[in-house]
Write an enzyme that holds these catalytic residues in place. Structure first.
Site, PDB file in Angstrom:
ATOM      1  N   LYS A 238       0.817  -1.224   0.000  1.00  0.00           N
ATOM      2  CA  LYS A 238       0.000   0.000   0.000  1.00  0.00           C
ATOM      3  C   LYS A 238       0.845   1.266   0.000  1.00  0.00           C
ATOM      4  O   LYS A 238       0.580   2.224   0.743  1.00  0.00           O
ATOM      5  CB  LYS A 238      -0.969   0.010   1.182  1.00  0.00           C
ATOM      6  CG  LYS A 238      -2.015  -1.095   1.140  1.00  0.00           C
ATOM      7  CD  LYS A 238      -3.031  -0.946   2.256  1.00  0.00           C
ATOM      8  CE  LYS A 238      -4.090  -2.037   2.205  1.00  0.00           C
ATOM      9  NZ  LYS A 238      -3.566  -3.364   2.584  1.00  0.00           N
ATOM     10  N   ARG A 239       1.842   1.314  -0.837  1.00  0.00           N
ATOM     11  CA  ARG A 239       2.660   2.517  -0.940  1.00  0.00           C
ATOM     12  C   ARG A 239       1.905   3.595  -1.708  1.00  0.00           C
ATOM     13  O   ARG A 239       1.059   3.303  -2.550  1.00  0.00           O
ATOM     14  CB  ARG A 239       3.989   2.200  -1.623  1.00  0.00           C
ATOM     15  CG  ARG A 239       4.855   1.166  -0.899  1.00  0.00           C
ATOM     16  CD  ARG A 239       5.171   1.600   0.535  1.00  0.00           C
ATOM     17  NE  ARG A 239       6.210   0.782   1.142  1.00  0.00           N
ATOM     18  CZ  ARG A 239       6.026  -0.102   2.107  1.00  0.00           C
ATOM     19  NH1 ARG A 239       4.808  -0.292   2.590  1.00  0.00           N
ATOM     20  NH2 ARG A 239       7.024  -0.786   2.611  1.00  0.00           N
TER      21      ARG A 239
END
Length: 287
Positions: free
Chosen positions: A97-98
């Site tokens: 989830k960057r």
């Protein structure tokens, strides 16, 4: 292309994605007592899950937070697991989830599309803007990697931001989805889907049919099944003839042995039964 490989795996093995969100208390004492280093304990547990399920699931998703929480040894276990999946031609998703931009995003890409943490797909957060996705497009264009971008998530707090309406009356998640769909359609493969997919939580079913029809050629990663409350009939609304998405289950599968008298001796049977039950609930066994 990686998306074609994923599509074919779902056709062959069903849409179940095993979430390797491995906590220490999920691991049988026999494994914990056998290995001294925590990285080997976690990896050997993950390996047993993989070996028990590789022929009946499409993918494996590793939530990196469970490994980061264990420090350096945990990240070694994360790396070992990804390399084991790659060595066995199994599809991996790095749930990281960057959501950053420019050179920072390039560094994230290098970290998770190559080297020790290489995965086939990663998850991205677009809410900093779509320039947080652009640095990954060269890998996507090459066809060897893919991304699942947060669209509408499965948690109750999704309504805090994702459901807010803009001046045109359209929810924020639809603005994100429309832009993402436009981008994804530039990379369509022969199977009809793009390696730019979306994370669409299976717990909010009221909009399911509209979302599936609106983003017809987008492949979905669908969390929320099992422990978060989504059922087979719910997640089926996001699929197209059993494909077009993968349904993640973590605790429902990787803790299926817990509390059983024979949890270690018949570990594989308990894990496999959980997968078969999920496939049956979703409808794959009746195809």
């Amino acid at each position: 292309m990686i998306i074609e490989k994923l599509y074919n795996r779902v056709e062959e093995k069903g849409c179940v994605c095993v979430g390797l969100d491995t906590a220490i208390d999920y691991i049988p004492d026999q494994i914990k007592n056998k290995y001294q280093d925590i990285d080997e304990v976690v990896f050997q547990f993950n390996k047993r899950i993989i070996d028990a399920t590789y022929d009946i699931v499409s993918t494996y998703k590793l939530q990196i937070a469970y490994y980061e929480a264990l420090g350096i040894k945990g990240l070694i276990a994360y790396s070992k697991t990804l390399k084991y999946l790659k060595a066995n031609d199994l599809i991996s998703i790095g749930d990281i989830k960057r959501g950053d931009i420019a050179t920072t995003a390039i560094m994230y890409k290098r970290a998770h599309f190559e080297g020790d943490f290489e995965a086939d797909f990663i998850t991205l957060n677009p809410y900093m803007g779509f320039d947080s996705i652009m640095p990954y497009l060269d890998n996507i264009a090459n066809g060897d990697k893919g991304v699942f971008v947060l669209l509408r998530t499965s948690n109750p707090g999704a309504k805090d931001i994702e459901y807010l309406k803009c001046e045109d009356g359209k929810e924020i998640y639809y603005h994100v989805g429309d832009k993402l769909y436009e981008l994804s359609n530039q990379y369509l493969s022969s199977c009809g889907y793009s390696p730019i997919g979306a994370v669409v939580g299976g717990t909010h079913i009221d909009e399911a049919i509209e979302i599936r029809n609106r983003y017809e050629n987008m492949f979905f990663l669908i969390p929320g099944y099992g422990a978060q409350g989504a059922k087979g009939n719910d997640v089926n609304l996001y699929l197209k003839n059993g494909n077009g998405g993968i349904v993640n289950s973590s605790r429902g599968i990787i803790t299926a042995h817990k509390g059983k008298e024979d949890e270690y001796e018949n570990f594989n049977q308990h894990i496999r039964k959980a997968v078969f039950d999920m496939r049956e609930d979703i409808g794959f066994e009746r195809r």
